[in-house]
Motif scaffolding. Structure first.
Motif: not given
Length: 429
Positions: A101, A429, A105
Protein backbone atom coordinates in the motif's frame (compact mmCIF):
# COMPACT_ATOMS: atom_id res chain seq x y z
CA UNK A 1 -64.07 -14.61 20.89
CA UNK A 2 -60.59 -13.13 21.43
CA UNK A 3 -59.56 -9.50 21.07
CA UNK A 4 -59.12 -8.07 17.60
CA UNK A 5 -55.45 -7.57 16.63
CA UNK A 6 -54.44 -3.95 16.43
CA UNK A 7 -52.31 -3.28 13.29
CA UNK A 8 -50.88 -0.16 14.90
CA UNK A 9 -49.41 -2.27 17.73
CA UNK A 10 -47.89 -4.67 15.19
CA UNK A 11 -46.19 -1.80 13.40
CA UNK A 12 -44.86 -0.34 16.64
CA UNK A 13 -43.46 -3.73 17.66
CA UNK A 14 -41.72 -4.16 14.29
CA UNK A 15 -40.11 -0.75 14.67
CA UNK A 16 -38.66 -1.81 18.03
CA UNK A 17 -37.10 -4.95 16.52
CA UNK A 18 -34.26 -3.29 14.59
CA UNK A 19 -31.93 -5.40 12.49
CA UNK A 20 -28.38 -5.43 13.81
CA UNK A 21 -25.21 -7.44 13.31
CA UNK A 22 -26.40 -9.78 16.03
CA UNK A 23 -29.56 -10.52 14.03
CA UNK A 24 -27.63 -12.58 11.48
CA UNK A 25 -27.53 -16.27 12.30
CA UNK A 26 -24.34 -18.27 12.66
CA UNK A 27 -24.78 -20.24 9.44
CA UNK A 28 -25.56 -17.14 7.36
CA UNK A 29 -22.46 -15.39 8.68
CA UNK A 30 -20.32 -18.43 7.85
CA UNK A 31 -21.63 -18.43 4.29
CA UNK A 32 -20.71 -14.75 3.93
CA UNK A 33 -17.30 -15.12 5.57
CA UNK A 34 -16.28 -17.97 3.25
CA UNK A 35 -16.52 -15.53 0.32
CA UNK A 36 -13.89 -13.19 1.80
CA UNK A 37 -10.15 -13.24 1.32
CA UNK A 38 -7.85 -13.90 4.24
CA UNK A 39 -7.06 -10.27 5.06
CA UNK A 40 -10.74 -9.20 5.08
CA UNK A 41 -11.59 -12.24 7.19
CA UNK A 42 -9.07 -11.14 9.81
CA UNK A 43 -10.53 -7.64 9.81
CA UNK A 44 -14.04 -9.07 10.30
CA UNK A 45 -12.80 -11.05 13.31
CA UNK A 46 -12.02 -7.71 15.00
CA UNK A 47 -15.46 -6.13 14.41
CA UNK A 48 -17.12 -7.55 17.53
CA UNK A 49 -16.97 -10.49 19.93
CA UNK A 50 -19.84 -12.28 18.16
CA UNK A 51 -18.12 -12.24 14.76
CA UNK A 52 -14.82 -13.21 16.34
CA UNK A 53 -16.48 -16.20 18.03
CA UNK A 54 -18.17 -17.31 14.79
CA UNK A 55 -14.94 -17.11 12.79
CA UNK A 56 -12.85 -18.92 15.42
CA UNK A 57 -15.39 -21.66 16.20
CA UNK A 58 -15.95 -22.41 12.52
CA UNK A 59 -12.15 -22.51 12.07
CA UNK A 60 -12.35 -20.38 8.92
CA UNK A 61 -8.98 -18.76 9.57
CA UNK A 62 -7.37 -22.12 10.16
CA UNK A 63 -8.87 -23.56 6.95
CA UNK A 64 -7.67 -20.58 4.94
CA UNK A 65 -4.23 -20.92 6.52
CA UNK A 66 -4.09 -24.57 5.45
CA UNK A 67 -5.00 -23.65 1.88
CA UNK A 68 -2.30 -21.00 1.74
CA UNK A 69 0.39 -23.25 3.21
CA UNK A 70 -0.41 -26.68 1.75
CA UNK A 71 1.99 -26.23 -1.19
CA UNK A 72 4.78 -24.89 0.97
CA UNK A 73 7.87 -27.05 1.49
CA UNK A 74 7.76 -26.50 5.24
CA UNK A 75 4.09 -27.45 5.58
CA UNK A 76 3.77 -31.21 4.99
CA UNK A 77 0.75 -31.98 7.19
CA UNK A 78 -1.81 -30.34 9.40
CA UNK A 79 -0.03 -31.44 12.56
CA UNK A 80 2.41 -28.57 12.04
CA UNK A 81 -0.39 -26.09 12.68
CA UNK A 82 -0.14 -24.00 15.82
CA UNK A 83 -1.66 -20.79 17.07
CA UNK A 84 1.81 -19.26 16.97
CA UNK A 85 2.34 -20.14 13.31
CA UNK A 86 -1.07 -18.69 12.42
CA UNK A 87 -0.31 -15.50 14.35
CA UNK A 88 3.05 -15.18 12.60
CA UNK A 89 1.39 -15.69 9.22
CA UNK A 90 -1.24 -13.04 10.02
CA UNK A 91 1.47 -10.54 10.98
CA UNK A 92 3.46 -11.27 7.82
CA UNK A 93 0.37 -10.89 5.66
CA UNK A 94 -0.58 -7.60 7.33
CA UNK A 95 2.94 -6.21 6.89
CA UNK A 96 2.96 -7.24 3.21
CA UNK A 97 -0.33 -5.40 2.64
CA UNK A 98 1.12 -2.40 4.46
CA UNK A 99 4.30 -2.43 2.35
CA UNK A 100 2.46 -2.74 -0.98
CA UNK A 101 0.00 0.00 0.00
CA UNK A 102 2.78 2.46 0.88
CA UNK A 103 4.72 1.58 -2.27
CA UNK A 104 1.94 1.35 -4.88
CA UNK A 105 -1.49 2.16 -3.41
CA UNK A 106 -3.78 5.06 -4.26
CA UNK A 107 -3.36 8.00 -1.87
CA UNK A 108 -6.11 10.01 -0.21
CA UNK A 109 -5.22 12.83 2.16
CA UNK A 110 -7.58 14.18 4.79
CA UNK A 111 -6.49 17.39 6.48
CA UNK A 112 -8.18 19.36 9.21
CA UNK A 113 -7.47 22.38 11.35
CA UNK A 114 -6.34 21.10 14.72
CA UNK A 115 -4.78 24.08 16.48
CA UNK A 116 -4.95 27.87 16.49
CA UNK A 117 -1.20 28.28 15.83
CA UNK A 118 1.65 26.11 14.55
CA UNK A 119 1.73 22.47 15.68
CA UNK A 120 4.85 20.39 15.07
CA UNK A 121 4.76 17.30 17.31
CA UNK A 122 2.60 14.16 17.10
CA UNK A 123 2.44 10.62 18.48
CA UNK A 124 0.17 7.82 17.18
CA UNK A 125 -1.13 4.79 19.13
CA UNK A 126 -4.30 2.70 19.34
CA UNK A 127 -6.08 4.56 16.54
CA UNK A 128 -5.44 7.90 18.25
CA UNK A 129 -3.09 10.77 17.43
CA UNK A 130 -1.78 13.22 20.04
CA UNK A 131 -0.73 16.63 18.68
CA UNK A 132 0.56 19.84 20.16
CA UNK A 133 3.28 22.35 20.96
CA UNK A 134 2.71 25.91 19.77
CA UNK A 135 -0.61 26.91 21.40
CA UNK A 136 -0.03 25.40 24.87
CA UNK A 137 -2.64 22.71 24.20
CA UNK A 138 -2.32 19.00 23.44
CA UNK A 139 -5.24 17.37 21.66
CA UNK A 140 -6.01 13.67 21.30
CA UNK A 141 -7.78 12.89 18.00
CA UNK A 142 -9.69 9.92 16.67
CA UNK A 143 -8.27 8.83 13.32
CA UNK A 144 -11.67 7.46 12.33
CA UNK A 145 -13.83 10.56 12.88
CA UNK A 146 -11.13 13.28 13.19
CA UNK A 147 -12.90 14.45 16.32
CA UNK A 148 -10.99 15.74 19.32
CA UNK A 149 -11.49 13.17 22.07
CA UNK A 150 -9.53 14.88 24.86
CA UNK A 151 -7.69 18.15 25.46
CA UNK A 152 -4.85 18.93 27.86
CA UNK A 153 -3.61 22.40 28.79
CA UNK A 154 0.05 23.27 29.38
CA UNK A 155 1.07 25.81 32.05
CA UNK A 156 1.34 29.25 30.44
CA UNK A 157 4.74 30.12 31.88
CA UNK A 158 6.70 27.16 30.43
CA UNK A 159 7.15 25.69 26.94
CA UNK A 160 6.00 22.22 25.92
CA UNK A 161 9.12 20.49 24.55
CA UNK A 162 8.08 16.88 23.93
CA UNK A 163 5.38 14.36 24.90
CA UNK A 164 4.07 10.80 24.60
CA UNK A 165 1.04 8.85 25.83
CA UNK A 166 -0.41 5.44 26.66
CA UNK A 167 -3.81 4.05 27.68
CA UNK A 168 -3.97 5.92 30.98
CA UNK A 169 -1.80 9.03 30.83
CA UNK A 170 0.02 11.73 28.89
CA UNK A 171 3.69 12.28 29.78
CA UNK A 172 5.20 15.63 28.81
CA UNK A 173 8.51 17.44 29.00
CA UNK A 174 7.41 20.91 30.09
CA UNK A 175 10.14 23.48 30.60
CA UNK A 176 12.48 21.89 33.13
CA UNK A 177 9.89 19.49 34.56
CA UNK A 178 8.24 16.16 33.77
CA UNK A 179 4.48 16.56 33.79
CA UNK A 180 1.79 13.83 33.83
CA UNK A 181 -1.81 14.27 32.71
CA UNK A 182 -4.14 11.45 33.66
CA UNK A 183 -6.58 10.57 30.92
CA UNK A 184 -9.32 11.66 33.34
CA UNK A 185 -8.01 15.22 33.07
CA UNK A 186 -6.05 15.54 36.31
CA UNK A 187 -2.52 16.97 35.93
CA UNK A 188 0.47 16.22 38.14
CA UNK A 189 3.91 17.83 38.06
CA UNK A 190 6.93 16.07 39.54
CA UNK A 191 8.12 17.59 42.84
CA UNK A 192 10.52 20.46 42.21
CA UNK A 193 13.46 18.77 43.91
CA UNK A 194 13.08 15.61 41.79
CA UNK A 195 11.61 16.62 38.46
CA UNK A 196 13.76 19.68 37.74
CA UNK A 197 16.83 19.52 35.51
CA UNK A 198 18.84 21.64 33.14
CA UNK A 199 17.25 22.43 29.80
CA UNK A 200 15.63 19.33 28.30
CA UNK A 201 15.72 19.01 24.50
CA UNK A 202 13.87 15.74 23.91
CA UNK A 203 12.07 12.94 25.73
CA UNK A 204 11.15 9.31 25.18
CA UNK A 205 8.71 7.39 27.32
CA UNK A 206 8.84 3.63 27.89
CA UNK A 207 6.58 2.69 30.80
CA UNK A 208 7.42 3.03 33.66
CA UNK A 209 10.27 5.42 32.82
CA UNK A 210 10.67 8.67 30.93
CA UNK A 211 14.12 9.47 29.55
CA UNK A 212 15.03 13.13 29.00
CA UNK A 213 17.92 14.22 26.78
CA UNK A 214 19.46 17.39 28.18
CA UNK A 215 21.53 20.31 26.95
CA UNK A 216 24.41 19.33 29.27
CA UNK A 217 24.90 15.98 27.48
CA UNK A 218 23.13 13.81 30.06
CA UNK A 219 20.16 11.49 29.81
CA UNK A 220 18.01 11.55 32.94
CA UNK A 221 15.67 8.69 33.81
CA UNK A 222 12.50 9.44 35.74
CA UNK A 223 10.32 6.77 37.31
CA UNK A 224 6.63 7.50 36.69
CA UNK A 225 5.45 5.86 39.90
CA UNK A 226 7.99 6.95 42.50
CA UNK A 227 8.28 10.35 40.76
CA UNK A 228 12.01 10.41 41.25
CA UNK A 229 15.03 10.80 39.02
CA UNK A 230 16.37 7.25 39.19
CA UNK A 231 19.54 7.68 37.15
CA UNK A 232 21.70 10.26 35.37
CA UNK A 233 23.78 8.95 32.46
CA UNK A 234 26.56 10.97 30.85
CA UNK A 235 25.98 10.43 27.12
CA UNK A 236 28.36 12.97 25.57
CA UNK A 237 30.05 16.33 26.01
CA UNK A 238 27.54 18.28 23.90
CA UNK A 239 23.73 18.50 23.85
CA UNK A 240 21.56 15.41 23.32
CA UNK A 241 19.55 16.39 20.23
CA UNK A 242 17.33 13.28 19.99
CA UNK A 243 16.71 9.95 21.70
CA UNK A 244 15.41 6.46 21.10
CA UNK A 245 15.14 3.46 23.40
CA UNK A 246 15.64 -0.24 22.71
CA UNK A 247 13.70 -3.03 24.38
CA UNK A 248 16.85 -4.39 26.02
CA UNK A 249 17.78 -1.41 28.19
CA UNK A 250 19.83 0.58 25.68
CA UNK A 251 19.60 4.35 25.21
CA UNK A 252 20.65 5.84 21.88
CA UNK A 253 21.27 9.58 21.68
CA UNK A 254 22.01 11.81 18.71
CA UNK A 255 24.38 14.76 18.67
CA UNK A 256 25.01 17.97 16.75
CA UNK A 257 28.32 16.55 15.46
CA UNK A 258 26.72 13.61 13.64
CA UNK A 259 27.42 10.66 15.95
CA UNK A 260 25.13 8.40 18.00
CA UNK A 261 26.06 7.24 21.50
CA UNK A 262 24.78 3.87 22.74
CA UNK A 263 24.64 3.40 26.52
CA UNK A 264 23.34 0.74 28.89
CA UNK A 265 20.73 1.94 31.37
CA UNK A 266 21.68 -0.31 34.28
CA UNK A 267 25.46 0.11 34.16
CA UNK A 268 25.74 3.71 32.93
CA UNK A 269 28.34 2.45 30.48
CA UNK A 270 28.80 3.59 26.88
CA UNK A 271 28.59 0.52 24.67
CA UNK A 272 29.50 2.11 21.34
CA UNK A 273 29.54 5.25 19.25
CA UNK A 274 27.90 4.97 15.83
CA UNK A 275 29.51 7.23 13.26
CA UNK A 276 28.59 8.14 9.73
CA UNK A 277 30.97 7.35 6.89
CA UNK A 278 29.85 10.22 4.63
CA UNK A 279 27.21 12.28 6.40
CA UNK A 280 28.01 15.78 7.58
CA UNK A 281 25.85 17.72 10.01
CA UNK A 282 24.08 16.75 13.20
CA UNK A 283 21.62 13.96 13.99
CA UNK A 284 18.12 15.44 14.04
CA UNK A 285 15.91 12.36 14.54
CA UNK A 286 16.25 8.68 15.54
CA UNK A 287 14.11 5.55 15.53
CA UNK A 288 14.79 1.93 16.43
CA UNK A 289 13.26 -1.26 14.97
CA UNK A 290 13.06 -3.91 17.69
CA UNK A 291 12.25 -6.68 15.16
CA UNK A 292 15.33 -6.21 12.98
CA UNK A 293 17.59 -4.51 15.55
CA UNK A 294 18.25 -1.68 13.10
CA UNK A 295 18.73 1.98 14.06
CA UNK A 296 17.72 4.76 11.65
CA UNK A 297 18.81 8.39 11.79
CA UNK A 298 17.97 11.58 9.90
CA UNK A 299 20.55 14.37 9.69
CA UNK A 300 20.56 18.13 9.26
CA UNK A 301 22.30 17.65 5.89
CA UNK A 302 19.44 15.58 4.39
CA UNK A 303 20.85 12.07 4.86
CA UNK A 304 19.06 9.03 6.23
CA UNK A 305 21.40 6.41 7.72
CA UNK A 306 21.11 2.89 9.12
CA UNK A 307 23.18 0.83 11.59
CA UNK A 308 22.84 -2.77 12.77
CA UNK A 309 22.77 -2.68 16.57
CA UNK A 310 23.99 -6.30 16.77
CA UNK A 311 27.28 -5.53 15.04
CA UNK A 312 27.35 -1.73 15.59
CA UNK A 313 28.19 -1.35 11.90
CA UNK A 314 26.84 1.08 9.32
CA UNK A 315 24.66 -0.59 6.65
CA UNK A 316 23.73 2.28 4.33
CA UNK A 317 23.42 6.06 3.94
CA UNK A 318 21.08 7.77 1.47
CA UNK A 319 20.62 11.45 0.81
CA UNK A 320 16.86 11.91 0.55
CA UNK A 321 16.48 15.68 1.03
CA UNK A 322 18.47 18.79 0.09
CA UNK A 323 18.51 19.82 3.75
CA UNK A 324 17.13 18.74 7.13
CA UNK A 325 15.40 15.40 7.70
CA UNK A 326 13.05 16.22 10.58
CA UNK A 327 11.32 12.91 11.19
CA UNK A 328 11.39 9.21 10.27
CA UNK A 329 9.30 6.31 11.53
CA UNK A 330 8.11 2.81 10.64
CA UNK A 331 5.07 0.74 11.47
CA UNK A 332 5.56 -1.55 14.45
CA UNK A 333 6.69 -5.05 13.36
CA UNK A 334 7.42 -3.81 9.83
CA UNK A 335 10.92 -4.77 8.70
CA UNK A 336 10.61 -3.52 5.12
CA UNK A 337 9.59 0.17 4.86
CA UNK A 338 10.70 3.43 6.48
CA UNK A 339 8.77 6.70 6.12
CA UNK A 340 10.86 9.88 5.97
CA UNK A 341 9.89 13.57 5.99
CA UNK A 342 11.96 16.73 5.92
CA UNK A 343 12.36 20.34 4.93
CA UNK A 344 11.41 19.87 1.25
CA UNK A 345 7.93 18.59 2.20
CA UNK A 346 8.13 15.36 0.18
CA UNK A 347 6.95 12.19 1.93
CA UNK A 348 9.37 9.39 1.01
CA UNK A 349 9.13 5.64 1.51
CA UNK A 350 12.50 3.88 1.85
CA UNK A 351 13.54 0.24 1.92
CA UNK A 352 14.78 -0.43 5.47
CA UNK A 353 17.39 -2.93 4.31
CA UNK A 354 18.99 -1.02 1.42
CA UNK A 355 18.08 2.64 1.84
CA UNK A 356 16.57 2.74 -1.66
CA UNK A 357 13.82 5.33 -2.13
CA UNK A 358 10.80 3.25 -3.17
CA UNK A 359 8.43 6.14 -3.81
CA UNK A 360 8.04 9.89 -3.17
CA UNK A 361 4.67 11.55 -2.56
CA UNK A 362 3.14 15.04 -2.42
CA UNK A 363 -0.38 16.40 -2.03
CA UNK A 364 -2.35 17.69 -5.01
CA UNK A 365 -4.16 21.01 -4.78
CA UNK A 366 -7.74 20.15 -5.77
CA UNK A 367 -10.23 19.60 -2.95
CA UNK A 368 -12.34 16.46 -3.49
CA UNK A 369 -14.71 17.10 -0.58
CA UNK A 370 -14.95 19.15 2.59
CA UNK A 371 -16.79 19.26 5.90
CA UNK A 372 -16.82 21.34 9.06
CA UNK A 373 -15.72 20.42 12.56
CA UNK A 374 -15.38 22.37 15.80
CA UNK A 375 -12.05 23.88 14.74
CA UNK A 376 -12.77 24.63 11.06
CA UNK A 377 -12.85 22.90 7.69
CA UNK A 378 -11.79 19.31 7.08
CA UNK A 379 -10.76 18.67 3.48
CA UNK A 380 -10.05 15.59 1.37
CA UNK A 381 -7.45 15.76 -1.38
CA UNK A 382 -5.52 13.35 -3.53
CA UNK A 383 -1.87 12.50 -3.16
CA UNK A 384 0.36 11.71 -6.09
CA UNK A 385 3.58 9.80 -6.56
CA UNK A 386 6.52 11.55 -8.19
CA UNK A 387 8.50 10.05 -11.04
CA UNK A 388 12.25 9.65 -10.58
CA UNK A 389 13.04 12.51 -12.97
CA UNK A 390 10.72 15.03 -11.23
CA UNK A 391 12.46 18.25 -10.19
CA UNK A 392 11.26 19.03 -6.66
CA UNK A 393 11.64 22.77 -7.20
CA UNK A 394 8.99 22.60 -9.94
CA UNK A 395 6.35 21.59 -7.36
CA UNK A 396 4.70 24.57 -5.59
CA UNK A 397 5.74 24.82 -1.94
CA UNK A 398 2.06 25.10 -1.01
CA UNK A 399 1.76 21.42 -1.99
CA UNK A 400 4.81 20.42 0.05
CA UNK A 401 5.26 22.46 3.25
CA UNK A 402 8.12 21.12 5.44
CA UNK A 403 7.23 17.91 7.28
CA UNK A 404 8.25 18.65 10.87
CA UNK A 405 6.93 15.43 12.40
CA UNK A 406 5.26 12.21 11.26
CA UNK A 407 3.74 9.05 12.72
CA UNK A 408 3.10 5.76 10.93
CA UNK A 409 0.15 3.39 11.33
CA UNK A 410 -1.21 0.50 9.30
CA UNK A 411 -1.46 1.82 5.71
CA UNK A 412 -1.55 5.40 7.00
CA UNK A 413 0.81 8.24 7.87
CA UNK A 414 0.09 11.40 9.89
CA UNK A 415 2.19 14.47 9.08
CA UNK A 416 2.53 17.89 10.69
CA UNK A 417 3.95 20.96 8.97
CA UNK A 418 4.42 23.57 11.71
CA UNK A 419 1.03 24.98 10.74
CA UNK A 420 -2.48 24.67 12.07
CA UNK A 421 -3.39 21.62 9.97
CA UNK A 422 -3.04 17.90 10.58
CA UNK A 423 -2.73 15.63 7.52
CA UNK A 424 -3.67 11.97 7.37
CA UNK A 425 -2.29 10.10 4.34
CA UNK A 426 -4.28 6.94 3.59
CA UNK A 427 -2.67 4.41 1.28
CA UNK A 428 -5.28 2.12 -0.27
CA UNK A 429 -4.15 -1.19 -1.76
Amino acid sequence: MGPTPNPLNDRSQSKKRKTTILSLEHDILCMIFTLLDFFDLVRCSAVCKYWNTVINKSKLLRAYYYNQKQDSTDFSNKSTYSEKSLKTYLEELAMEHHRLSLKEGLIEIDQWKGHSVGVDQCRMKMGLILTGRGDKVMRLWSLESYKCREEYSVPDTVPLVDFDFDESKIVGLVGTHICIWRRNGKRNIFPSNEGTFVKGLCMRYYDPEAVVGCEDGTARLFDMYSRKCSRIIRMRAGPVTCLCLSDDQLILSGSSVGSITVSVVLSDQRVATLRSRITTGGIRTLCYNACSRLVFAGSTSGYTSCWDLRTMRSLWETRVSPNVVYSLQHQRNDKSTLVVGGIDGVLRILDQNTGQVLTSCVMEGNVLSSSQNKYGAAERKKGRRLSEDTHIDSIPKSARPPITCLAVGMKKVVTLHNGRYIRLWKFNS
